[in-house]
Design a protein around this motif. Sequence first.
Motif, short mmCIF file in Angstrom:
data_model
loop_
_atom_site.label_atom_id
_atom_site.label_comp_id
_atom_site.label_asym_id
_atom_site.label_seq_id
_atom_site.Cartn_x
_atom_site.Cartn_y
_atom_site.Cartn_z
N VAL A 147 -8.88 5.36 -2.68
CA VAL A 147 -8.41 4.53 -3.44
C VAL A 147 -7.38 3.31 -2.67
O VAL A 147 -7.55 2.08 -2.98
N ILE A 148 -6.36 3.60 -1.86
CA ILE A 148 -5.64 2.70 -1.34
C ILE A 148 -5.85 2.70 0.08
O ILE A 148 -5.55 3.39 0.98
N ASP A 149 -6.94 1.78 0.28
CA ASP A 149 -7.52 1.60 1.73
C ASP A 149 -6.83 0.25 2.13
O ASP A 149 -5.90 -0.36 1.73
N HIS A 150 -7.48 -0.27 3.28
CA HIS A 150 -6.74 -1.58 3.96
C HIS A 150 -7.18 -2.88 2.97
O HIS A 150 -6.14 -3.61 2.94
N GLY A 178 2.84 5.47 -5.76
CA GLY A 178 1.31 5.95 -5.48
C GLY A 178 0.72 5.09 -6.66
O GLY A 178 0.24 4.18 -6.92
N ARG A 179 0.46 6.12 -7.77
CA ARG A 179 -0.46 5.73 -8.81
C ARG A 179 0.25 4.62 -9.65
O ARG A 179 -0.30 3.74 -10.29
N GLY A 180 1.77 4.60 -9.66
CA GLY A 180 2.34 3.55 -10.28
C GLY A 180 2.13 2.17 -9.80
O GLY A 180 2.07 1.13 -10.39
N ALA A 181 1.93 2.22 -8.31
CA ALA A 181 1.63 0.94 -7.84
C ALA A 181 0.46 0.30 -8.08
O ALA A 181 0.07 -0.75 -8.03
N LEU A 182 -0.73 1.18 -8.54
CA LEU A 182 -1.74 0.67 -9.05
C LEU A 182 -1.92 0.31 -10.46
O LEU A 182 -2.53 -0.49 -10.88
N ALA A 183 -1.40 1.12 -10.95
CA ALA A 183 -1.18 0.62 -12.49
C ALA A 183 -0.35 -0.86 -12.98
O ALA A 183 -0.80 -1.43 -13.66
N ARG A 184 0.61 -0.94 -11.95
CA ARG A 184 1.36 -2.09 -12.13
C ARG A 184 1.51 -2.85 -10.88
O ARG A 184 2.31 -2.33 -9.90
#
Length: 314
Positions: A11-14, A223-229
């Motif tokens: 999910v969090i790649d470069h 983690g997931r919060g960084a993707l949601a917001r």
Amino acid sequence: MRLILAPMEGVIDHTMRHLLTQLGGYDRCVTEFVRVTGLLLPPRVFYRYCPELRSGGKTPFGTPVYLQLLGGRPEVLAENAARAAELGAPGIDLNFGCPARLVNKNDGGSILLREPDRIYRIVDAVRAAVPPQIPVTVKMRLGYENRELLQDNCQAVAAGGADELAVHARTKVDGYRAPAWWDEIARVREWIDIPVVANGEIWSPQDARGCRESSGCTDLMLGRGALARPDLARLLQADWNGNVDAHPALDWGQVLRLLQDYFELLQVHYAPRYQGNPIKQWLVYLRQYFPQAAALFEQVKRLRDPQLIRAALI
């Protein structure tokens, strides 16, 4: 307060690190785990997981990227850590937190929390193999089945010479179910004298304040919060500094433009048949905060043609 962008496999790649650090607020990123079994990996593997090695170990916006290793054999992990350092990694992170069944079955991630002595031997071997100026950090959970070995594991990490410990405040069995037990991290801070970073269920400035209060930690991993917001780190920094008006929260129109920018990044780094997958994955997280993302996901989830996906993002 320091904020660290967590590694999230697949999910969090470069490309995502590029996008999120462009918004600001992060002090460090960590790569997806590089799986280490019985071989010294060739440089191309490290460059694939961490292309930032070619530019000083930082994202295009100057954020350092530590390279994460996953495995269970101290000597082999040490050998690969030394190679990563030679290639320019600004720090080495060790994964004792991944709960995935396949990873655990193959002697990696959170299953190692059942063996504090091996945790010590891994950290000690990696620390000895890496130049002293390069930090060695660790990511772990509260335990595997339970928390009975939490103190032993934390003390093993510190005794092995780690420079920092990030704790995901759940066990492997807990998975990602709420709540995160932030108060357990406060106990960790009593047992060891290295910096401790709190991780788990941080979705908002209010969550960050609650986590800091319960854990006693100043530093947080998102983690997931960084993707949601996508601007969460920036919002947390503004809240910490008492300047909440410095960066108003992104609205859906701004997030949609980020999706468009992200899709263009994917054109450079992914073959056409794969370019839509990261967009769909990100929309799954975004829909937790933006209802418009749920509608857009329904629109694109069956699309394969990159041009049709691009059109849907306009």
